[in-house]
Motif scaffolding. Structure first.
Motif, PDB file in Angstrom:
ATOM      1  N   UNK A 145      12.472  -4.109   0.464  1.00  0.00           N
ATOM      2  CA  UNK A 145      13.681  -3.279   0.569  1.00  0.00           C
ATOM      3  C   UNK A 145      13.431  -1.882   0.011  1.00  0.00           C
ATOM      4  N   UNK A 146      12.837  -1.806  -1.167  1.00  0.00           N
ATOM      5  CA  UNK A 146      12.601  -0.514  -1.815  1.00  0.00           C
ATOM      6  C   UNK A 146      11.208   0.041  -1.535  1.00  0.00           C
ATOM      7  N   UNK A 147      10.392  -0.710  -0.782  1.00  0.00           N
ATOM      8  CA  UNK A 147       9.003  -0.321  -0.480  1.00  0.00           C
ATOM      9  C   UNK A 147       8.226  -0.033  -1.764  1.00  0.00           C
ATOM     10  N   UNK A 148       8.325  -0.980  -2.703  1.00  0.00           N
ATOM     11  CA  UNK A 148       7.614  -0.858  -3.965  1.00  0.00           C
ATOM     12  C   UNK A 148       6.907  -2.162  -4.318  1.00  0.00           C
ATOM     13  N   UNK A 149       5.928  -2.041  -5.173  1.00  0.00           N
ATOM     14  CA  UNK A 149       5.233  -3.172  -5.770  1.00  0.00           C
ATOM     15  C   UNK A 149       5.497  -3.078  -7.264  1.00  0.00           C
ATOM     16  N   UNK A 150       6.028  -4.136  -7.851  1.00  0.00           N
ATOM     17  CA  UNK A 150       6.326  -4.147  -9.278  1.00  0.00           C
ATOM     18  C   UNK A 150       5.453  -5.197  -9.950  1.00  0.00           C
ATOM     19  N   UNK A 151       4.720  -4.757 -10.967  1.00  0.00           N
ATOM     20  CA  UNK A 151       3.856  -5.638 -11.731  1.00  0.00           C
ATOM     21  C   UNK A 151       4.500  -5.857 -13.094  1.00  0.00           C
ATOM     22  N   UNK A 152       4.885  -7.096 -13.353  1.00  0.00           N
ATOM     23  CA  UNK A 152       5.428  -7.483 -14.660  1.00  0.00           C
ATOM     24  C   UNK A 152       4.291  -8.133 -15.441  1.00  0.00           C
ATOM     25  N   UNK A 153       4.048  -7.667 -16.676  1.00  0.00           N
ATOM     26  CA  UNK A 153       2.985  -8.256 -17.494  1.00  0.00           C
ATOM     27  C   UNK A 153       3.446  -8.331 -18.948  1.00  0.00           C
ATOM     28  N   UNK A 154       2.701  -9.088 -19.733  1.00  0.00           N
ATOM     29  CA  UNK A 154       3.066  -9.284 -21.131  1.00  0.00           C
ATOM     30  C   UNK A 154       4.302 -10.148 -21.278  1.00  0.00           C
ATOM     31  N   UNK A 166       5.428  -2.137 -14.349  1.00  0.00           N
ATOM     32  CA  UNK A 166       4.819  -0.997 -13.656  1.00  0.00           C
ATOM     33  C   UNK A 166       5.274  -1.035 -12.202  1.00  0.00           C
ATOM     34  N   UNK A 167       5.785   0.081 -11.703  1.00  0.00           N
ATOM     35  CA  UNK A 167       6.270   0.146 -10.324  1.00  0.00           C
ATOM     36  C   UNK A 167       5.455   1.189  -9.561  1.00  0.00           C
ATOM     37  N   UNK A 168       5.007   0.804  -8.355  1.00  0.00           N
ATOM     38  CA  UNK A 168       4.276   1.717  -7.477  1.00  0.00           C
ATOM     39  C   UNK A 168       4.911   1.678  -6.095  1.00  0.00           C
ATOM     40  N   UNK A 169       4.921   2.802  -5.430  1.00  0.00           N
ATOM     41  CA  UNK A 169       5.432   2.871  -4.059  1.00  0.00           C
ATOM     42  C   UNK A 169       4.361   2.353  -3.101  1.00  0.00           C
ATOM     43  N   UNK A 170       4.808   1.768  -1.982  1.00  0.00           N
ATOM     44  CA  UNK A 170       3.845   1.362  -0.958  1.00  0.00           C
ATOM     45  C   UNK A 170       3.009   2.592  -0.601  1.00  0.00           C
ATOM     46  N   UNK A 171       1.702   2.406  -0.528  1.00  0.00           N
ATOM     47  CA  UNK A 171       0.782   3.492  -0.246  1.00  0.00           C
ATOM     48  C   UNK A 171      -0.008   3.904  -1.473  1.00  0.00           C
ATOM     49  N   UNK A 172       0.493   3.563  -2.658  1.00  0.00           N
ATOM     50  CA  UNK A 172      -0.211   3.880  -3.894  1.00  0.00           C
ATOM     51  C   UNK A 172      -1.113   2.714  -4.291  1.00  0.00           C
ATOM     52  N   UNK A 173      -2.046   3.008  -5.173  1.00  0.00           N
ATOM     53  CA  UNK A 173      -2.882   1.947  -5.733  1.00  0.00           C
ATOM     54  C   UNK A 173      -2.192   1.412  -6.977  1.00  0.00           C
ATOM     55  N   UNK A 174      -2.280   0.102  -7.148  1.00  0.00           N
ATOM     56  CA  UNK A 174      -1.660  -0.535  -8.305  1.00  0.00           C
ATOM     57  C   UNK A 174      -2.675  -1.458  -8.971  1.00  0.00           C
ATOM     58  N   UNK A 181      -7.206  -8.381 -13.407  1.00  0.00           N
ATOM     59  CA  UNK A 181      -8.180  -7.303 -13.527  1.00  0.00           C
ATOM     60  C   UNK A 181      -8.656  -6.747 -12.197  1.00  0.00           C
ATOM     61  N   UNK A 182      -7.738  -6.581 -11.232  1.00  0.00           N
ATOM     62  CA  UNK A 182      -8.109  -6.004  -9.941  1.00  0.00           C
ATOM     63  C   UNK A 182      -7.134  -4.894  -9.580  1.00  0.00           C
ATOM     64  N   UNK A 183      -7.524  -4.081  -8.601  1.00  0.00           N
ATOM     65  CA  UNK A 183      -6.672  -3.006  -8.105  1.00  0.00           C
ATOM     66  C   UNK A 183      -6.352  -3.267  -6.641  1.00  0.00           C
ATOM     67  N   UNK A 184      -5.100  -3.024  -6.265  1.00  0.00           N
ATOM     68  CA  UNK A 184      -4.666  -3.200  -4.881  1.00  0.00           C
ATOM     69  C   UNK A 184      -4.305  -1.863  -4.273  1.00  0.00           C
ATOM     70  N   UNK A 185      -4.805  -1.595  -3.079  1.00  0.00           N
ATOM     71  CA  UNK A 185      -4.377  -0.436  -2.299  1.00  0.00           C
ATOM     72  C   UNK A 185      -3.246  -0.933  -1.411  1.00  0.00           C
ATOM     73  N   UNK A 186      -2.037  -0.441  -1.635  1.00  0.00           N
ATOM     74  CA  UNK A 186      -0.850  -0.986  -0.976  1.00  0.00           C
ATOM     75  C   UNK A 186      -0.462  -0.258   0.308  1.00  0.00           C
ATOM     76  N   UNK A 187      -1.302   0.597   0.815  1.00  0.00           N
ATOM     77  CA  UNK A 187      -0.991   1.372   2.028  1.00  0.00           C
ATOM     78  C   UNK A 187      -0.556   0.473   3.189  1.00  0.00           C
ATOM     79  N   UNK A 188      -1.242  -0.630   3.380  1.00  0.00           N
ATOM     80  CA  UNK A 188      -0.961  -1.506   4.527  1.00  0.00           C
ATOM     81  C   UNK A 188       0.434  -2.130   4.473  1.00  0.00           C
ATOM     82  N   UNK A 189       1.021  -2.231   3.285  1.00  0.00           N
ATOM     83  CA  UNK A 189       2.329  -2.856   3.148  1.00  0.00           C
ATOM     84  C   UNK A 189       3.431  -2.082   3.884  1.00  0.00           C
TER      85      UNK A 189
END
Length: 194
Positions: A145-154, A166-174, A181-189
């Motif tokens: 809906x918001x075209x975001x990826x949210x990472x909840x940790x701790x 941590x919130x990133x917009x689709x298209x950003x790396x998260x 311990x990995x990084x995702x490129x969210x462009x395809x989302x």
């Protein structure tokens, strides 16, 4: 003055499990905060997002398995029942466990929002609380809906929820912190939203 009102459970967890065990495969039921909820069936885009994530995670961490729709006993007292879209855990971690497994050992749970009326309450508010109370290190919310990826940790079992969001917009790396311990490129989302 605000007064806290204790919520009464709709039914016991045993009654919920009986109902859930007789539901058709096309219906996914959850029991969070004493209330039964219906989780909308995955559409093609939602399934594709989970498949994309599976490839990314397992390519980097082949020692892990990604389980689809794995039933978990959640909340601080383990009286809740949730079925995340995916659960990442060590290889064969859930072998021999029943329909509703203890979340101990799960490294990350994943939810991909559906286009239904209770997504906001369920995926954005209730799930971070119960997954954090359960001690699951990471909760990844892919919010179409918001075209975001949210990472909840701790996770914080005392207050429920997570200390870091941590919130990133689709298209950003998260970055998915440890234990992933990995990084995702969210462009395809961007291709999998309405």
């Amino acid at each position: 003055m605000m007064v806290a009102v204790a919520r009464t459970s709709q039914m016991s967890v045993e009654e919920f499990e009986t109902i859930a065990s007789t539901a058709p495969e096309t219906v996914t039921l959850e029991f969070i905060d004493g209330r039964i909820g219906v989780k909308k069936a995955a559409d093609g885009d939602r399934g594709t997002v989970v498949a994309w994530l599976t490839r990314r995670c397992l390519r980097t961490r082949p020692d892990l398995d990604l389980y689809y729709g794995r039933g978990l006993r959640v909340e601080a007292d383990r009286e809740g029942r949730a079925r995340p879209d995916a659960v990442l855990a060590p290889e064969a971690h859930f072998a021999g466990q029943g329909e509703w497994a203890d979340p101990g050992g799960a490294l990350m749970v994943v939810e991909v929002t559906s286009y239904d009326s209770d997504t906001d309450r369920r995926d954005r508010h209730e799930k971070p609380t119960v997954y954090g109370q359960s001690g699951i290190p990471l909760y990844l919310l892919i919010d179409r809906d918001s075209c975001t990826v949210t990472v909840h940790s701790g996770p914080d079992r005392q207050i429920g929820g997570y200390r870091t969001v941590q919130i990133a917009k689709f298209g950003e790396k998260v970055a998915l912190p440890e234990p992933m311990g990995i990084e995702l490129d969210t462009e395809i989302l961007k291709n999998y939203v309405r």
